[in-house]
Design an enzyme around this catalytic site. Structure first.
Site, mmCIF file in Angstrom:
data_model
loop_
_atom_site.group_PDB
_atom_site.id
_atom_site.type_symbol
_atom_site.label_atom_id
_atom_site.label_comp_id
_atom_site.label_asym_id
_atom_site.label_seq_id
_atom_site.Cartn_x
_atom_site.Cartn_y
_atom_site.Cartn_z
ATOM 1 N N HIS A 55 -14.223 -13.422 -37.899
ATOM 2 C CA HIS A 55 -12.958 -13.918 -38.446
ATOM 3 C C HIS A 55 -12.939 -15.446 -38.358
ATOM 4 C CE1 HIS A 55 -12.107 -13.666 -34.137
ATOM 5 N NE2 HIS A 55 -11.013 -14.399 -34.291
ATOM 6 N N HIS A 57 -11.008 -17.861 -36.969
ATOM 7 C CA HIS A 57 -10.474 -18.738 -35.923
ATOM 8 C C HIS A 57 -11.528 -19.713 -35.407
ATOM 9 C CE1 HIS A 57 -6.889 -15.911 -34.819
ATOM 10 N NE2 HIS A 57 -6.640 -16.681 -35.863
ATOM 11 N N ASP A 59 -12.325 -20.921 -32.590
ATOM 12 C CA ASP A 59 -13.127 -20.618 -31.406
ATOM 13 C C ASP A 59 -14.220 -19.588 -31.695
ATOM 14 O OD1 ASP A 59 -11.095 -18.658 -31.686
ATOM 15 O OD2 ASP A 59 -11.265 -18.100 -29.584
ATOM 16 N N HIS A 60 -14.299 -19.153 -32.955
ATOM 17 C CA HIS A 60 -15.366 -18.235 -33.373
ATOM 18 C C HIS A 60 -16.278 -18.844 -34.437
ATOM 19 C CE1 HIS A 60 -14.011 -14.450 -31.327
ATOM 20 N NE2 HIS A 60 -12.968 -15.251 -31.158
ATOM 21 N N HIS A 115 -5.388 -8.939 -35.996
ATOM 22 C CA HIS A 115 -5.528 -10.248 -35.334
ATOM 23 C C HIS A 115 -5.561 -11.339 -36.394
ATOM 24 C CE1 HIS A 115 -6.690 -13.021 -32.172
ATOM 25 N NE2 HIS A 115 -7.737 -13.405 -32.874
ATOM 26 N N ASP A 132 -12.343 -10.303 -32.020
ATOM 27 C CA ASP A 132 -11.102 -10.281 -31.252
ATOM 28 C C ASP A 132 -10.248 -9.065 -31.588
ATOM 29 O OD1 ASP A 132 -11.845 -12.584 -29.993
ATOM 30 O OD2 ASP A 132 -10.328 -13.865 -30.914
ATOM 31 N N HIS A 170 -14.021 -12.333 -25.836
ATOM 32 C CA HIS A 170 -13.438 -13.111 -24.736
ATOM 33 C C HIS A 170 -13.566 -12.377 -23.411
ATOM 34 C CE1 HIS A 170 -11.332 -16.250 -27.129
ATOM 35 N NE2 HIS A 170 -11.277 -15.302 -28.047
#
Length: 258
Positions: A55, A57, A59-60, A115, A132, A170
């Site tokens: 996805h 985001h 942080d990915h 998400h 996530d 995570h």
């Protein structure tokens, strides 16, 4: 069997490196940061054969552009989020299948909106790269979708074989288990998981992957059909709940409020 190794990144992310002993090429899953991946590749003499994105985001995907400049390879990711990720060579939707020859593995793409609306997961024999969507003893917050969408997404993942190893994005397991214990205080499987995870974390080791068979016993977000979890959600809501989407929604809002 595939080897899936954790590269810690940012504050609590895991970037997963999917490998096989027969090849020096690996798949890099959700590179939220470039430097830890580059260091891992150099340390082990590895080359990137593909990037798998779940996805959009940051942080990915935050390290993807930098890594591509030094370690070019095809990028697989969600078609619905292609404009927010950039650089996708293979735009995927649920039901798509592809093979990574350097791993000798065929992957199925599963749509898991909730998400984010375009979130996908990757499943191959014995392995779920969940991003996530699903964590050990927990799930992702519902940022873009609805509770009903997220519950249906998790139902798709719950239907995978019990021996599936779940690799989430995570290190949230201790907090997730603490919430699971609040929801279902009499569950001895949760007690056993807490003891195991505390030992792993005390040694500085990842708590992931989880096993899907265990998730069905300890993860409240997969247990909307369990009498004890349904009763806890009903008490929280102040009314009798039977709809899976409603039960999930009450649980998710409950955890978000803690």
């Amino acid at each position: 069997m595939l080897e899936v190794n954790a590269v810690p990144a940012l504050s609590d992310n895991y970037i997963w490196i999917v490998a096989t002993g027969d090849s020096k090429h690996v798949a890099v899953v959700d590179p939220g940061e470039a430097e830890p991946v580059a260091d891992h590749l150099a340390q082990h003499g590895l080359k990137v054969g593909a990037y798998l994105i779940t996805h959009h985001h940051g942080d990915h995907v935050g390290g993807l552009k930098t890594l591509l400049a030094e370690h070019p390879a095809p990028v697989y990711g969600p078609a619905a989020e292609a404009d927010r990720i950039g650089g996708l060579d293979h735009r995927l939707t649920g039901g798509d299948r592809f093979t990574l020859d350097f791993l000798g593995a065929a992957f199925e793409v599963i749509d898991v909106p909730g998400h984010t609306l375009g979130h996908i997961a990757y499943a191959t024999e014995g392995v779920l790269l969940a991003g996530d969507a699903l964590f050990r003893a927990g799930c992702g917050r519902v940022f873009e979708g609805t509770h009903e969408q997220m519950q249906r997404s998790l139902a798709r993942l719950k239907a995978l074989p019990d021996d599936t190893r779940v690799y989430g994005g995570h290190e949230y397991t201790q907090k997730n288990l603490a919430f699971a214990k609040i929801v279902d205080p009499g569950n001895t499987a949760i007690d056993a998981a807490i003891e195991h995870v505390d030992a792993l974390r005390g040694q500085g080791r990842p708590s992931l992957p989880g096993l899907l068979a265990e998730e069905k016993r300890i993860n409240p977000f997969l247990r909307w059909d369990d009498d004890d979890v349904r009763a806890a959600a009903s008490r929280r809501a102040g009314r009798e709940l039977n709809d899976p989407g409603e039960i999930f929604g009450v649980l998710r809002d409950w955890k978000d409020a803690i």
